[in-house]
Design a protein around this motif. Sequence first.
Motif, mmCIF file in Angstrom:
data_model
loop_
_atom_site.group_PDB
_atom_site.id
_atom_site.type_symbol
_atom_site.label_atom_id
_atom_site.label_comp_id
_atom_site.label_asym_id
_atom_site.label_seq_id
_atom_site.Cartn_x
_atom_site.Cartn_y
_atom_site.Cartn_z
ATOM 1 N N LEU A 152 2.214 0.558 12.384
ATOM 2 C CA LEU A 152 1.454 1.806 12.321
ATOM 3 C C LEU A 152 2.102 2.857 11.416
ATOM 4 N N PRO A 153 3.451 2.985 11.400
ATOM 5 C CA PRO A 153 4.035 3.974 10.490
ATOM 6 C C PRO A 153 3.689 3.710 9.029
ATOM 7 N N ARG A 154 3.785 2.451 8.597
ATOM 8 C CA ARG A 154 3.508 2.204 7.178
ATOM 9 C C ARG A 154 2.023 2.322 6.864
ATOM 10 N N LEU A 155 1.161 2.073 7.847
ATOM 11 C CA LEU A 155 -0.261 2.325 7.646
ATOM 12 C C LEU A 155 -0.483 3.830 7.439
ATOM 13 N N ARG A 156 0.169 4.645 8.258
ATOM 14 C CA ARG A 156 0.016 6.095 8.156
ATOM 15 C C ARG A 156 0.542 6.603 6.820
ATOM 16 N N TRP A 157 1.690 6.080 6.369
ATOM 17 C CA TRP A 157 2.255 6.510 5.084
ATOM 18 C C TRP A 157 1.288 6.186 3.948
ATOM 19 N N TRP B 139 -2.000 5.552 4.129
ATOM 20 C CA TRP B 139 -3.270 6.268 4.251
ATOM 21 C C TRP B 139 -3.136 7.701 3.761
ATOM 22 N N SER B 140 -1.951 8.275 3.918
ATOM 23 C CA SER B 140 -1.734 9.656 3.481
ATOM 24 C C SER B 140 -1.673 9.784 1.968
ATOM 25 N N ALA C 273 2.962 7.166 0.426
ATOM 26 C CA ALA C 273 3.896 6.106 0.812
ATOM 27 C C ALA C 273 5.050 5.978 -0.179
ATOM 28 N N GLY D 167 -4.230 1.341 2.911
ATOM 29 C CA GLY D 167 -3.954 1.566 4.323
ATOM 30 C C GLY D 167 -4.121 0.316 5.162
ATOM 31 N N GLN E 106 -1.731 -2.738 5.204
ATOM 32 C CA GLN E 106 -0.483 -2.736 5.962
ATOM 33 C C GLN E 106 -0.635 -3.498 7.284
#
Length: 456
Positions: free
Chosen positions: A40-45, A47-48, A51, A215, A218
């Motif tokens: 989930l952290p790398r998905l969030r990075w 998506w923002s 990354a 996103g 990931q």
Amino acid sequence: MMLQVVAFLLGLLYMGVSTYRIWVRHQKVPGPLFAAISNLPRLRWAWSGGAHHVHMQLHDRHGSLVRLGPNCISVGDPTEIHKIYGTGVSLKKSDFYKVLQPMSRGTVIQGLFNTQDDELHRAMKRPIASMYSMSNLVEFEPHVDTTIWLFLNKLDETATKHDQKAVDLGTWLQWFAFDVMGEITFSKRLGFLDEARDVDGIMGSIQRVFKYASGVGQIPWLDYIWAKNPLLRFLSESSSPIVAFALARARERANISEVEKTATCHNTKDFMARFLEAKAKNPAIPDWFVTAWATSNVLAGSDTTAIMMRAIVYFLIKHPSSLAKLMKELSQAHREGRLSDIVTWKESRSLPYLDACVKEAGRLHPVIGLPLERVVLKGGVELCGQQFEEGTIVGMNPWVVHRNKEVFGDDSDQFVPERWLCDRDRRVKMERCLLTFGAGRRTCLGKNISYLEITS
């Protein structure tokens, strides 16, 4: 009811044990705590959209190896490029690339960039690889030139018509890159420059695809719930605008007679003509290869080239001294009669500072801002002194690798074109550490097209 509860608890136990085993396997690799147990952290990075900045910060903090997810390792040491992407290395692309495969009427279309199947990649590349050599691509220069003239005229017209002192050059460069690819692939511009807009939402759709893939890629299994859900694939009759455009052009060209070809303005040696010629020589080539080749041309050759051109312009504007040096080189070459009004590829080879600016912009602002993921095969691989087992996802983010101080110098985070005006050994060393267009067997096939556009 009791059986369902037991099954649920056993499922949780299995997930817990699997997560623990993966955590133990990579526990020596530093990284954010939550990233060790969840993607989930790398998905969030991703998506923002930031990354690449997060990855650079993590490598600054932790060193050459960083754990981005439970089973995903980011490698920042450029000297390890050959172990992951080398010509003789057979590490396969991860499931991230499946997410990048577009849909056409419920069918997944694989391409040269996004296929994981090495055999399919070889089969797709073999009939067309020679078309992308620079010696062949220079034949397209007259067609690129017509689009350049249109681009320049449209800029003048826009500034005059609206009495503007400034235009959004970034947007116009992106329209230009798309129209060039339409011209050399189909002998038909996509219409961006002519209409000064995103025709048929093509540009917007590509940006949405890349946003989505960055996103969801990931956690790739999410793609099977959303975009590639089997039920949605069965019900869907739609295609991406680029795939639809490529299919339409292929049908037009396949059905046109020899007399009509002579009467039309089609370039008989544009990419579509060459793709169809390759298929005619080998009937075993599936029809969908032609669609995939044409789609890849536009998808990979337009947006990425636009990003490169925008980066070059951005850095030159931000660094007036570099812009002044480049203008001096161009002015002198023009006075000496070494440059045409629109510079040819051959002429650009005599402009070392231009080449340095292109390389430096591509180094500081590479198109890809995520690791180029590969999956470790049986037998494992040693990276930065640590052994990684089969199934581990490893990759290198160009934004991280390109800022390595040992290779590029203590000022590696600065735009300094002069670093490329050095002795041959140092320049070759730096070039080997560039991932601007990837590396090894899966290097971007269309990189010469980008250079042809950029240096004109």
